[in-house]
Motif scaffolding. Structure first.
Motif: not given
Ligand code: MG
Ligand code: G3P
Length: 252
Positions: A10, A37, A39, A52, A112, A114
């Protein structure tokens, strides 16, 4: 069908390194991870960066919003000192370079999207276009090669719609903290291949329904090995973890 890795680090390196940085990525790779993963949001000049929070201050030594700065200015800010002195000067990565680095090292990416509020469509479109360009060869080749193409996920439906319009062949996943009652309709409306759900609220029945409907099922963020085993037992295909020291890529 889930054709991607099962265990992801993550934010690059979980909680063992400053999130969403090259240091995190290196730490994840040291632990054997070849799937992460991270962002992505847009800087003022529309250039995507790996970050993030829309507001600086928690992980980046600065103030104001991400869209108050051009990407080059963000890249010059410190994104590591908050974590430990040894990471001082760790930059905010530029998304394109970061993705190229991952690709070159065989690290599979769950990107991701974001978006900062108000930038949903622009962020979805930008990330999808870049992913499609970087993986044009794999998308063209099809078959097994599609498993190397990143999976775009977002909590923002508008971002996923824009991603679909910009690069329909780059796969998408709907992030939902709790599964919405009409999750299947939402997922089908952006031709999502998977649901990414918070494991805390997911039930065994929901997991079964998602799998029976033919979607991949991914959970975030699973840090307890016993819970991880339970989720895999429910049919969850994959998850990301912050505890890359406890849960390794070969976890079963
Ligand atoms: Mg994320
Ligand atoms: O993509 C899974 C997870 O990262 C979503 O939540 O806040 O950690 O980005 P967050």
């Amino acid at each position: 069908m889930w054709r991607y890795p099962r265990i992801l680090a993550h934010r690059g390196g979980g909680t063992l390194a400053p999130e969403n940085t090259y240091a995190a990525l290196r730490r994840g790779m040291e632990q054997g991870f070849r799937a992460i993963e991270f962002d992505i949001m847009l800087a003022r000049d529309g250039v995507p960066v790996v970050l993030h929070d829309a507001v600086l201050g928690r992980t980046v030594n600065g103030s104001g919003h991400v869209h108050d700065y051009d990407a080059a200015e963000l890249a010059a800010m410190d994104a590591g000192g908050w974590f430990a002195q040894g990471f001082l000067g760790e930059p905010v990565p530029l998304f394109v370079e970061f993705a190229q680095f991952c690709k070159a090292h065989g690290v599979w990416m769950n990107m991701e999207i974001k978006p900062a509020p108000g930038f949903e469509r622009a962020t979805g479109e930008t990330v999808a276009r870049i992913a499609a360009a970087l993986f044009a060869g794999e998308l063209e080749e099809g078959g097994e090669a599609i498993g190397r193409v990143p999976l775009l996920s977002s909590f923002s439906h508008a971002a996923l719609e824009a991603a679909m319009a910009a690069a329909p062949r780059v796969p998408r996943a709907c992030l939902m903290e709790r599964l919405a009652p009409d999750w299947e309709r939402i997922a089908r409306s952006v031709e999502a291949v998977a649901i990414h759900a918070c494991h805390r609220y997911l039930t065994r029945e929901q997991a079964r329904a998602v799998k029976e409907a033919g979607f991949g099922l991914f959970c975030y963020t699973v840090n307890d090995p016993a819970r991880a085993r339970e989720l895999l037992d429910w049919g969850v295909d994959a998850f990301c973890t912050d505890r890359i020291d406890l849960i390794r890529p070969d976890f079963r």
